[in-house]
Design an enzyme around this catalytic site. Structure first.
Site, PDB file in Angstrom:
ATOM      1  N   HIS A   1       0.818  -1.227   0.000  1.00 56.67           N
ATOM      2  CA  HIS A   1       0.000   0.000   0.000  1.00 56.67           C
ATOM      3  C   HIS A   1       0.853   1.280   0.000  1.00 56.67           C
ATOM      4  O   HIS A   1       1.588   1.532   0.955  1.00 56.67           O
ATOM      5  CB  HIS A   1      -0.895   0.028   1.241  1.00 56.67           C
TER       6      HIS A   1
ATOM      7  N   SER B   1       1.721  -0.305  -5.536  1.00 53.46           N
ATOM      8  CA  SER B   1       0.812  -0.559  -4.412  1.00 53.46           C
ATOM      9  C   SER B   1       0.256  -1.963  -4.570  1.00 53.46           C
ATOM     10  O   SER B   1       0.181  -2.496  -5.671  1.00 53.46           O
ATOM     11  CB  SER B   1      -0.324   0.461  -4.394  1.00 53.46           C
TER      12      SER B   1
ATOM     13  N   SER C   1      -5.689   1.688  -2.302  1.00 58.18           N
ATOM     14  CA  SER C   1      -5.026   2.078  -1.055  1.00 58.18           C
ATOM     15  C   SER C   1      -3.975   3.177  -1.196  1.00 58.18           C
ATOM     16  O   SER C   1      -3.467   3.687  -0.201  1.00 58.18           O
ATOM     17  CB  SER C   1      -4.374   0.840  -0.423  1.00 58.18           C
TER      18      SER C   1
ATOM     19  N   ASP D   1       3.307  -7.582   0.127  1.00 58.34           N
ATOM     20  CA  ASP D   1       2.164  -7.494   1.047  1.00 58.34           C
ATOM     21  C   ASP D   1       0.981  -8.187   0.372  1.00 58.34           C
ATOM     22  O   ASP D   1       0.352  -7.612  -0.514  1.00 58.34           O
ATOM     23  CB  ASP D   1       1.848  -6.029   1.352  1.00 58.34           C
TER      24      ASP D   1
ATOM     25  N   GLU E   1       4.457  -9.181   4.388  1.00 55.37           N
ATOM     26  CA  GLU E   1       3.839  -8.343   5.402  1.00 55.37           C
ATOM     27  C   GLU E   1       2.619  -8.956   6.088  1.00 55.37           C
ATOM     28  O   GLU E   1       2.410  -8.780   7.278  1.00 55.37           O
ATOM     29  CB  GLU E   1       3.422  -7.028   4.704  1.00 55.37           C
TER      30      GLU E   1
ATOM     31  N   ASN F   1       4.743 -10.935   9.171  1.00 56.92           N
ATOM     32  CA  ASN F   1       3.447 -10.864   9.858  1.00 56.92           C
ATOM     33  C   ASN F   1       3.508 -11.477  11.248  1.00 56.92           C
ATOM     34  O   ASN F   1       2.933 -10.942  12.188  1.00 56.92           O
ATOM     35  CB  ASN F   1       2.373 -11.574   9.037  1.00 56.92           C
TER      36      ASN F   1
ATOM     37  N   LYS G   1       4.446  -7.307  14.970  1.00 57.37           N
ATOM     38  CA  LYS G   1       3.625  -7.002  13.797  1.00 57.37           C
ATOM     39  C   LYS G   1       2.187  -7.433  14.067  1.00 57.37           C
ATOM     40  O   LYS G   1       1.322  -6.625  14.357  1.00 57.37           O
ATOM     41  CB  LYS G   1       4.218  -7.658  12.535  1.00 57.37           C
TER      42      LYS G   1
ATOM     43  N   ASP H   1      -0.096  -4.261  14.696  1.00 55.32           N
ATOM     44  CA  ASP H   1      -0.700  -3.695  13.479  1.00 55.32           C
ATOM     45  C   ASP H   1      -2.079  -4.321  13.241  1.00 55.32           C
ATOM     46  O   ASP H   1      -3.102  -3.612  13.157  1.00 55.32           O
ATOM     47  CB  ASP H   1       0.312  -3.980  12.356  1.00 55.32           C
ATOM     48  N   ASN H   2      -2.140  -5.652  13.177  1.00 52.87           N
ATOM     49  CA  ASN H   2      -3.414  -6.320  12.872  1.00 52.87           C
ATOM     50  C   ASN H   2      -4.457  -5.976  13.929  1.00 52.87           C
ATOM     51  O   ASN H   2      -5.636  -5.815  13.616  1.00 52.87           O
ATOM     52  CB  ASN H   2      -3.223  -7.847  12.804  1.00 52.87           C
TER      53      ASN H   2
ATOM     54  N   CYS I   1      -6.099  -1.987  13.377  1.00 53.98           N
ATOM     55  CA  CYS I   1      -7.509  -2.077  12.949  1.00 53.98           C
ATOM     56  C   CYS I   1      -8.426  -1.423  13.974  1.00 53.98           C
ATOM     57  O   CYS I   1      -9.479  -0.892  13.631  1.00 53.98           O
ATOM     58  CB  CYS I   1      -7.917  -3.530  12.721  1.00 53.98           C
TER      59      CYS I   1
ATOM     60  N   HIS J   1      -7.497  -9.093   3.572  1.00 53.88           N
ATOM     61  CA  HIS J   1      -6.630  -8.638   2.476  1.00 53.88           C
ATOM     62  C   HIS J   1      -7.301  -8.626   1.104  1.00 53.88           C
ATOM     63  O   HIS J   1      -7.112  -7.709   0.326  1.00 53.88           O
ATOM     64  CB  HIS J   1      -5.347  -9.466   2.421  1.00 53.88           C
TER      65      HIS J   1
ATOM     66  N   HIS K   1      -3.695   2.271   8.834  1.00 49.51           N
ATOM     67  CA  HIS K   1      -3.307   2.400  10.245  1.00 49.51           C
ATOM     68  C   HIS K   1      -2.452   3.651  10.471  1.00 49.51           C
ATOM     69  O   HIS K   1      -1.728   4.087   9.585  1.00 49.51           O
ATOM     70  CB  HIS K   1      -2.459   1.201  10.683  1.00 49.51           C
TER      71      HIS K   1
ATOM     72  N   SER L   1       5.640  -2.479  12.406  1.00 50.31           N
ATOM     73  CA  SER L   1       5.595  -3.432  11.293  1.00 50.31           C
ATOM     74  C   SER L   1       6.782  -3.232  10.360  1.00 50.31           C
ATOM     75  O   SER L   1       7.461  -4.180   9.966  1.00 50.31           O
ATOM     76  CB  SER L   1       4.324  -3.235  10.461  1.00 50.31           C
TER      77      SER L   1
ATOM     78  N   GLN M   1      10.118  -5.175   8.750  1.00 53.08           N
ATOM     79  CA  GLN M   1      10.368  -5.336   7.305  1.00 53.08           C
ATOM     80  C   GLN M   1      11.824  -5.002   6.964  1.00 53.08           C
ATOM     81  O   GLN M   1      12.475  -5.735   6.215  1.00 53.08           O
ATOM     82  CB  GLN M   1       9.435  -4.415   6.488  1.00 53.08           C
TER      83      GLN M   1
HETATM   84  P1  NAI Z   1      -6.206 -14.687  11.668  1.00 48.32           P
HETATM   85  O1  NAI Z   1      -5.944 -15.996  11.067  1.00 48.32           O
HETATM   86  O2  NAI Z   1      -5.589 -14.299  12.967  1.00 48.32           O
HETATM   87  O3  NAI Z   1      -7.789 -14.471  11.840  1.00 48.32           O
HETATM   88  C1  NAI Z   1      -8.755 -14.855  10.926  1.00 48.32           C
HETATM   89  C2  NAI Z   1      -9.892 -15.498  11.743  1.00 48.32           C
HETATM   90  O4  NAI Z   1     -11.016 -15.724  10.883  1.00 48.32           O
HETATM   91  C3  NAI Z   1      -9.492 -16.836  12.339  1.00 48.32           C
HETATM   92  O5  NAI Z   1      -9.694 -16.826  13.753  1.00 48.32           O
HETATM   93  C4  NAI Z   1     -10.424 -17.842  11.642  1.00 48.32           C
HETATM   94  O6  NAI Z   1     -10.794 -18.909  12.487  1.00 48.32           O
HETATM   95  C5  NAI Z   1     -11.600 -16.956  11.264  1.00 48.32           C
HETATM   96  N1  NAI Z   1     -12.401 -17.474  10.147  1.00 48.32           N
HETATM   97  C6  NAI Z   1     -11.992 -18.134   9.034  1.00 48.32           C
HETATM   98  N2  NAI Z   1     -13.029 -18.444   8.247  1.00 48.32           N
HETATM   99  C7  NAI Z   1     -14.141 -17.956   8.867  1.00 48.32           C
HETATM  100  C8  NAI Z   1     -15.514 -17.959   8.551  1.00 48.32           C
HETATM  101  N3  NAI Z   1     -15.972 -18.527   7.421  1.00 48.32           N
HETATM  102  N4  NAI Z   1     -16.377 -17.361   9.413  1.00 48.32           N
HETATM  103  C9  NAI Z   1     -15.944 -16.780  10.553  1.00 48.32           C
HETATM  104  N5  NAI Z   1     -14.628 -16.762  10.909  1.00 48.32           N
HETATM  105  C10 NAI Z   1     -13.744 -17.338  10.078  1.00 48.32           C
HETATM  106  O7  NAI Z   1      -5.801 -13.603  10.558  1.00 48.32           O
HETATM  107  P2  NAI Z   1      -5.599 -12.028  10.784  1.00 48.32           P
HETATM  108  O8  NAI Z   1      -4.174 -11.751  11.067  1.00 48.32           O
HETATM  109  O9  NAI Z   1      -6.647 -11.554  11.701  1.00 48.32           O
HETATM  110  O10 NAI Z   1      -5.856 -11.485   9.301  1.00 48.32           O
HETATM  111  C11 NAI Z   1      -7.130 -11.542   8.693  1.00 48.32           C
HETATM  112  C12 NAI Z   1      -7.075 -10.899   7.299  1.00 48.32           C
HETATM  113  O11 NAI Z   1      -6.792  -9.512   7.434  1.00 48.32           O
HETATM  114  C13 NAI Z   1      -5.966 -11.439   6.398  1.00 48.32           C
HETATM  115  O12 NAI Z   1      -6.433 -11.431   5.054  1.00 48.32           O
HETATM  116  C14 NAI Z   1      -4.844 -10.426   6.558  1.00 48.32           C
HETATM  117  O13 NAI Z   1      -3.954 -10.464   5.485  1.00 48.32           O
HETATM  118  C15 NAI Z   1      -5.640  -9.151   6.638  1.00 48.32           C
HETATM  119  N6  NAI Z   1      -5.029  -7.995   7.304  1.00 48.32           N
HETATM  120  C16 NAI Z   1      -5.570  -6.766   6.990  1.00 48.32           C
HETATM  121  C17 NAI Z   1      -5.093  -5.617   7.586  1.00 48.32           C
HETATM  122  C18 NAI Z   1      -5.671  -4.303   7.228  1.00 48.32           C
HETATM  123  O14 NAI Z   1      -5.105  -3.275   7.593  1.00 48.32           O
HETATM  124  N7  NAI Z   1      -6.771  -4.230   6.533  1.00 48.32           N
HETATM  125  C19 NAI Z   1      -4.000  -5.648   8.580  1.00 48.32           C
HETATM  126  C20 NAI Z   1      -3.536  -6.991   8.873  1.00 48.32           C
HETATM  127  C21 NAI Z   1      -4.045  -8.108   8.260  1.00 48.32           C
END
Ligand code: NAI
Length: 463
Positions: A53, A76, A81, A128, A189, A214, A219, A223-224, A228, A334, A384, A392, A396
């Site tokens: 991003h 990006s 983003s 990322d 990332e 990650n 991180k 960050d996550n 958020c 993501h 963020h 984070s 990196q």
């Molecule tokens: P995580 O693996 O810690 O959490 C995902 C959760 O979703 C897990 O607990 C899992 O059991 C649950 N899950 C899976 N399928 C499901 C379903 N059908 N119904 C309900 N729950 C379900 O992963 P994390 O780190 O929380 O990341 C989640 C996503 O967010 C990833 O795609 C990651 O790349 C992205 N992300 C986005 C950020 C942003 O700024 N927008 C920042 C960091 C990560």
């Protein structure tokens, strides 16, 4: 000489620079690395392709890599983003960048391709979500005849990446294979990109070492989660100006991003419910005070729906058909496949403003969709805050240094940075917020079996 960048408006550079100056004051980890390594330039000779991003915080990351001696080119990793003033400031500073907020999918892959075009070729990837890695590895497999060019792609995404691979193969035969061989490693990332890397390794298709940034504690547990917590509600507010207090919000997934997202909505006064498939995370959500339920039970009554799972088809067309008039739907995971957007294409869409659409369902009910289902904290707001991104991005930079300086010590596997570096990243962020750390006495250190200078926890500790 032709300009080696694509940005929306280079005249935004001055505004970008002012915000960069502010961000630097909130990114102590990156600034400390500039101080520590700015003179010795450990990244000299490296040619880093960045696919992340293109925000103000990323601009501080890029300038840190450059200060440490790297040659950098950037794209990006998401079509919505980019912060155009940040991209302009980076371009004006002489680093090639290819990113415009609202670029098309076709441009996304074209810009990524351009970010690889160092005259001497790239040798490191900072990724990322894994698109830069995927581009090279998939292209090389197509070149080798191990994967075909899909003639009838099943999604716009697939169509765009294969079209770009085809173009590059025609322009420079053998390019993908040569590039794959030249890459010394990738640092990744995010959760979704890391998942792709472990899959590649499992299938014997990871041709270089990878560092999973990650899963540094500093991180994903920051960050996550805390990122958020600040940026989710920011995105919903900027998009809709809706009153959050009193609304019923459903958060799908209670991993790190889900925990931060639920806290964000609860902090704004929404009544938050959670859906989960993992009993451990479901129990955590319940004990954090959230009702844990199913989307089927909530679809017809909740006001706001947010996906945070990194999984696909979480909010499906049957859920959206049931939603009440003016329900708000968005994703902070993501990729956009968490919500079945493709199934809405034949509905009536009314664009309200950039990254906000109103969609009419067959029942006549309308739905507000944020960022076309792409991660809304970066599409509808600015992602963020700098401080958490500093943690984070310090990881990196350390990962890139490992891959560049100690490539021989790594196999073609996925690694996590050692705990002493994780602790170093945290330590670099304490002063800025006035944290006073207690000092461990030698006798105490011996008693709990650690060294006075750390690491303070065993590998299996979960924080
Ligand atoms: P995580 O693996 O810690 O959490 C995902 C959760 O979703 C897990 O607990 C899992 O059991 C649950 N899950 C899976 N399928 C499901 C379903 N059908 N119904 C309900 N729950 C379900 O992963 P994390 O780190 O929380 O990341 C989640 C996503 O967010 C990833 O795609 C990651 O790349 C992205 N992300 C986005 C950020 C942003 O700024 N927008 C920042 C960091 C990560």
């Amino acid at each position: 000489m032709a300009t080696d960048y694509i940005v929306k408006d280079i005249n935004l550079a001055e505004f970008g620079r002012k915000e960069l100056d502010i961000a630097e004051t909130e990114m102590p980890g990156l600034m400390a690395l500039r101080e520590e390594y700015g003179e010795s330039k450990p990244l000299k000779g490296s040619r880093i392709v960045g696919s992340l991003h293109m925000t103000i915080q990323t601009a501080v990351l890029i300038e840190t890599l450059v200060a440490l001696g790297a040659d950098v080119r950037w794209a990006s990793c998401n079509i919505f983003s980019t912060q155009d003033h940040a991209a302009a400031a980076i371009a004006a500073g002489g680093t090639p960048v290819f990113a415009i907020k609202g670029q098309s999918l076709e441009e996304h892959w074209d810009y990524l391709d351009r970010s690889f075009m160092f005259p001497e070729g790239a040798n490191l990837i900072l990724d990322d979500g894994g698109d830069a890695t995927l581009y090279v590895l998939l292209g090389a497999r197509v070149e080798a005849g191990e994967a075909g060019l899909i003639e009838t792609p099943t999604s716009e995404e697939e169509e765009a990446v294969f079209a770009q691979i085809k173009k590059r193969m025609a322009a420079s035969p053998g390019w993908f294979t040569k590039t794959r061989e030249a890459i010394q490693g990738v640092s990744e990332e995010t959760t979704t990109g890391v998942h792709r890397l472990y899959e590649l390794h499992k299938n014997g298709q990871l041709p270089f070492p990878a560092i999973n940034v990650n899963d540094s504690v500093t991180k994903s547990k920051f960050d996550n989660k805390y990122g958020c917590k600040e940026s989710l509600v920011d995105g919903i507010r900027r998009a809709t100006d809706t009153m959050m207090a009193g609304k019923v919000a459903v958060v799908c997934g209670y991993g790190d991003v889900g925990k931060g997202s639920a806290a964000s909505l609860a902090g704004a006064g929404a009544r938050v419910k959670v859906t989960e498939i993992d009993p451990i995370c479901a129990l955590q959500a319940a004990m954090d005070g959230f009702e844990v339920t199913t989307l089927e039970d909530e679809a017809a009554t909740a006001d706001i729906f947010i996906t945070t799972t990194g999984n696909k088809d979480v909010i499906r067309i049957e859920h959206m058909r049931e939603m009440k008039d003016m329900a708000i739907v968005g994703n902070i995971g993501h990729f956009d496949n968490e919500i079945q957007i493709a199934n809405l294409k034949n509905h009536k869409w009314t664009n309200i403003k950039e990254q906000v659409d109103m969609i009419e369902m067959p029942s006549g009910n309308r739905m507000i969709l944020l960022s076309e289902g792409r991660l809304l904290n970066l599409g509808n707001a600015t992602g963020h805050p700098s401080f958490v991104m500093s943690a984070s991005f310090t990881n990196q930079v350390l990962a890139q240094m490992e891959l560049w300086l100690r490539a021989d010590e790594y196999n073609n596997e996925v690694y996590i940075l050692p705990k002493h570096l994780d602790e170093k990243v945290a330590r670099l962020h304490l002063d800025r917020i006035g944290v006073k750390l207690s000092k461990l006495a030698k006798e105490q250190a011996d008693y709990i079996g650690v060294s006075v200078d750390g690491p303070y926890k065993p590998e299996h500790y979960r924080y």
